[in-house]
Design an enzyme around this catalytic site. Structure first.
Site, PDB file in Angstrom:
ATOM      1  N   ALA A  63       0.858  -1.187   0.000  1.00  0.00           N
ATOM      2  CA  ALA A  63       0.000   0.000   0.000  1.00  0.00           C
ATOM      3  C   ALA A  63       0.895   1.239   0.000  1.00  0.00           C
ATOM      4  O   ALA A  63       2.041   1.193   0.451  1.00  0.00           O
ATOM      5  CB  ALA A  63      -0.899  -0.024   1.225  1.00  0.00           C
ATOM      6  N   GLY A 108       0.794  -5.056   0.941  1.00  0.00           N
ATOM      7  CA  GLY A 108      -0.383  -5.220   0.088  1.00  0.00           C
ATOM      8  C   GLY A 108      -0.061  -5.936  -1.215  1.00  0.00           C
ATOM      9  O   GLY A 108      -0.919  -6.600  -1.794  1.00  0.00           O
ATOM     10  N   GLU A 111      -0.134  -9.448  -0.422  1.00  0.00           N
ATOM     11  CA  GLU A 111      -1.547  -9.807  -0.192  1.00  0.00           C
ATOM     12  C   GLU A 111      -2.303  -9.982  -1.511  1.00  0.00           C
ATOM     13  O   GLU A 111      -3.211 -10.811  -1.605  1.00  0.00           O
ATOM     14  CB  GLU A 111      -2.202  -8.753   0.703  1.00  0.00           C
ATOM     15  CG  GLU A 111      -1.666  -8.838   2.141  1.00  0.00           C
ATOM     16  CD  GLU A 111      -1.992  -7.616   2.982  1.00  0.00           C
ATOM     17  OE1 GLU A 111      -1.600  -6.499   2.575  1.00  0.00           O
ATOM     18  OE2 GLU A 111      -2.634  -7.773   4.035  1.00  0.00           O
ATOM     19  N   GLU A 131       4.646  -4.817   7.305  1.00  0.00           N
ATOM     20  CA  GLU A 131       3.845  -3.771   7.939  1.00  0.00           C
ATOM     21  C   GLU A 131       4.262  -3.498   9.381  1.00  0.00           C
ATOM     22  O   GLU A 131       4.193  -2.363   9.864  1.00  0.00           O
ATOM     23  CB  GLU A 131       2.351  -4.142   7.905  1.00  0.00           C
ATOM     24  CG  GLU A 131       1.705  -4.069   6.540  1.00  0.00           C
ATOM     25  CD  GLU A 131       1.802  -5.364   5.734  1.00  0.00           C
ATOM     26  OE1 GLU A 131       2.630  -6.235   6.069  1.00  0.00           O
ATOM     27  OE2 GLU A 131       1.036  -5.492   4.769  1.00  0.00           O
TER      28      GLU A 131
HETATM   29  N1  CAA Z   1       4.583   3.244  -0.671  1.00  0.00           N
HETATM   30  C1  CAA Z   1       4.998   4.408  -1.200  1.00  0.00           C
HETATM   31  N2  CAA Z   1       6.188   4.571  -1.807  1.00  0.00           N
HETATM   32  C2  CAA Z   1       7.001   3.498  -1.874  1.00  0.00           C
HETATM   33  C3  CAA Z   1       6.631   2.251  -1.351  1.00  0.00           C
HETATM   34  C4  CAA Z   1       5.355   2.142  -0.727  1.00  0.00           C
HETATM   35  N3  CAA Z   1       4.898   0.977  -0.212  1.00  0.00           N
HETATM   36  N4  CAA Z   1       7.646   1.397  -1.549  1.00  0.00           N
HETATM   37  C5  CAA Z   1       8.601   2.069  -2.205  1.00  0.00           C
HETATM   38  N5  CAA Z   1       8.219   3.350  -2.388  1.00  0.00           N
HETATM   39  C6  CAA Z   1       8.954   4.429  -3.040  1.00  0.00           C
HETATM   40  C7  CAA Z   1      10.104   4.930  -2.197  1.00  0.00           C
HETATM   41  O1  CAA Z   1       9.655   5.856  -1.216  1.00  0.00           O
HETATM   42  C8  CAA Z   1      10.979   5.552  -3.238  1.00  0.00           C
HETATM   43  O2  CAA Z   1      10.401   6.797  -3.616  1.00  0.00           O
HETATM   44  P1  CAA Z   1      11.352   8.075  -3.906  1.00  0.00           P
HETATM   45  O3  CAA Z   1      12.145   7.680  -5.119  1.00  0.00           O
HETATM   46  O4  CAA Z   1      10.357   9.167  -4.156  1.00  0.00           O
HETATM   47  O5  CAA Z   1      12.204   8.260  -2.694  1.00  0.00           O
HETATM   48  C9  CAA Z   1      10.818   4.619  -4.425  1.00  0.00           C
HETATM   49  O6  CAA Z   1       9.573   3.925  -4.228  1.00  0.00           O
HETATM   50  C10 CAA Z   1      11.901   3.589  -4.534  1.00  0.00           C
HETATM   51  O7  CAA Z   1      12.020   2.927  -3.270  1.00  0.00           O
HETATM   52  P2  CAA Z   1      13.410   2.757  -2.493  1.00  0.00           P
HETATM   53  O8  CAA Z   1      14.305   3.923  -2.756  1.00  0.00           O
HETATM   54  O9  CAA Z   1      13.112   2.458  -1.059  1.00  0.00           O
HETATM   55  O10 CAA Z   1      13.998   1.486  -3.245  1.00  0.00           O
HETATM   56  P3  CAA Z   1      14.882   0.313  -2.651  1.00  0.00           P
HETATM   57  O11 CAA Z   1      15.257  -0.533  -3.826  1.00  0.00           O
HETATM   58  O12 CAA Z   1      15.983   0.827  -1.796  1.00  0.00           O
HETATM   59  O13 CAA Z   1      13.904  -0.531  -1.674  1.00  0.00           O
HETATM   60  C11 CAA Z   1      11.838  -1.638  -1.103  1.00  0.00           C
HETATM   61  C12 CAA Z   1      12.770  -1.159  -2.226  1.00  0.00           C
HETATM   62  C13 CAA Z   1      12.504  -2.763  -0.299  1.00  0.00           C
HETATM   63  C14 CAA Z   1      10.588  -2.148  -1.770  1.00  0.00           C
HETATM   64  C15 CAA Z   1      11.540  -0.460  -0.140  1.00  0.00           C
HETATM   65  O14 CAA Z   1      11.103   0.651  -0.907  1.00  0.00           O
HETATM   66  C16 CAA Z   1      10.490  -0.761   0.867  1.00  0.00           C
HETATM   67  O15 CAA Z   1      10.762  -1.366   1.895  1.00  0.00           O
HETATM   68  N6  CAA Z   1       9.223  -0.318   0.607  1.00  0.00           N
HETATM   69  C17 CAA Z   1       8.129  -0.394   1.547  1.00  0.00           C
HETATM   70  C18 CAA Z   1       7.605  -1.815   1.676  1.00  0.00           C
HETATM   71  C19 CAA Z   1       6.498  -1.862   2.689  1.00  0.00           C
HETATM   72  O16 CAA Z   1       6.671  -1.525   3.850  1.00  0.00           O
HETATM   73  N7  CAA Z   1       5.303  -2.304   2.266  1.00  0.00           N
HETATM   74  C20 CAA Z   1       4.138  -2.378   3.114  1.00  0.00           C
HETATM   75  C21 CAA Z   1       3.284  -1.158   2.924  1.00  0.00           C
HETATM   76  S1  CAA Z   1       1.945  -1.074   4.094  1.00  0.00           S
HETATM   77  C22 CAA Z   1       0.764  -2.115   3.466  1.00  0.00           C
HETATM   78  O17 CAA Z   1       0.911  -2.693   2.408  1.00  0.00           O
HETATM   79  C23 CAA Z   1      -0.476  -2.240   4.299  1.00  0.00           C
HETATM   80  C24 CAA Z   1      -1.416  -3.298   3.823  1.00  0.00           C
HETATM   81  O18 CAA Z   1      -1.393  -4.408   4.285  1.00  0.00           O
HETATM   82  C25 CAA Z   1      -2.410  -3.020   2.830  1.00  0.00           C
END
Ligand code: CAA
Length: 259
Positions: A63, A108, A111, A131
């Site tokens: 998400a 998500g 999921e 999460e």
């Molecule tokens: N939401 C919004 N933006 C996201 C994102 C997310 N879930 N995941 C990545 N991005 C964005 C980053 O903020 C970054 O944006 P900018 O270029 O503007 O800074 C861009 O995508 C690239 O990401 P990274 O620089 O972090 O890339 P990376 O290769 O170093 O890492 C990653 C990749 C491991 C996927 C890391 O981005 C990450 O951990 N993302 C979040 C994963 C996460 O926590 N997901 C759960 C979300 S909550 C949820 O899903 C609730 C639910 O159950 C419905």
């Protein structure tokens, strides 16, 4: 339908294509788009099966955290139904579904993959429910579908720690069904469901529904669901075609019409 989610149909297979670079973060628009794409795939008679695909680099990193960051409790009370709706729309799609997982399938995104019937992962795929690292828990069905798929102990390991698993571990614990080289994920996913094109679609639908609904209830209720669906198939032409073909010409495949 949203530009961020397209339904592309070719040779009887519908591809639900997530398209929000760089990470296919699932914002509200893409969540609504997924519901719409699933509805269209369910209704279209030229779609026999569905592949969910995020492109060559990433499946979906979850998400949209930037969208959620400023949400209040009441905002989330209003929004949390949609979070479950887009995975439910996929899980209830009355056709076989497979997630073609490249790169990350997190939160998500994982999921969404869990809501499909099968998961094909790239060798370098990484899956997880991180999460907890944001101070929340999965909200799009992860606590329920992951536990049902891999068992409660493994689900708790992943959900409580937020750690990622690589494709090899995902295969070992049953989180994915096949691991292939990254370049072959989409083709392998299409291949996995192509056998359902031109099949007895109402029987396929009933089989999926009997298994999924049956797992949600006690055995006796599940058996009753099976009995009703089984008997109901005697109203289809494909049932008559399949049995007549066997009696007259031996084992199939029979010329099913999907009716
Ligand atoms: N939401 C919004 N933006 C996201 C994102 C997310 N879930 N995941 C990545 N991005 C964005 C980053 O903020 C970054 O944006 P900018 O270029 O503007 O800074 C861009 O995508 C690239 O990401 P990274 O620089 O972090 O890339 P990376 O290769 O170093 O890492 C990653 C990749 C491991 C996927 C890391 O981005 C990450 O951990 N993302 C979040 C994963 C996460 O926590 N997901 C759960 C979300 S909550 C949820 O899903 C609730 C639910 O159950 C419905």
């Amino acid at each position: 339908m949203s530009d961020l989610v397209r339904l592309e149909v070719e040779d009887g297979i519908g591809t639900v294509r997530l398209d929000r670079p760089p990470m296919n973060a699932l914002n509200a628009e893409i969540q609504h788009g997924l519901v719409a794409a699933c509805r269209e795939a369910a209704e279209r008679s030229d779609v026999a099966a569905v592949v969910v695909y995020g492109g060559e680099k990433v499946f979906a990193a979850g998400a949209d955290i930037k969208e959620m960051e400023t949400m209040s409790y009441t905002d989330m009370v209003d929004h949390s139904g949609l979070l479950q709706d887009f995975t439910r729309a996929l899980a209830r799609l009355p056709k076989p579904t497979v997630a073609a997982v490249t790169g990350y399938a997190l939160g998500g995104g994982c999921e969404v993959a869990l809501a499909c019937d099968w998961r094909v992962a790239a060798e370098d795929a990484r899956l997880g429910q991180p999460e907890i690292l944001l101070g929340i828990i999965p909200g799009a069905g992860g606590t329920q579908r992951l536990a049902r798929l891999v068992g409660p102990a493994r689900a708790k390991d992943l959900v409580l720690s937020g750690r990622f698993v690589d494709a090899r571990e995902a295969l070992a614990i049953g989180l994915v069904d096949r691991v292939v080289p990254a370049a072959e994920v989409y083709t392998a996913s299409r291949e996995l469901v192509s056998r359902y094109v031109g099949g007895p679609s109402y029987a396929v639908r009933a089989a999926k529904e009997a298994i999924d609904r049956g797992l949600e209830v006690d055995l006796e209720t599940g058996l009753e669901i099976e009995r009703q669906l089984f008997a109901g198939l005697f109203a289809t032409r494909d049932r008559a075609t399949g049995m007549r073909h066997f009696v007259e010409k031996g084992k199939g495949p029979a010329p099913f019409e999907g009716s």
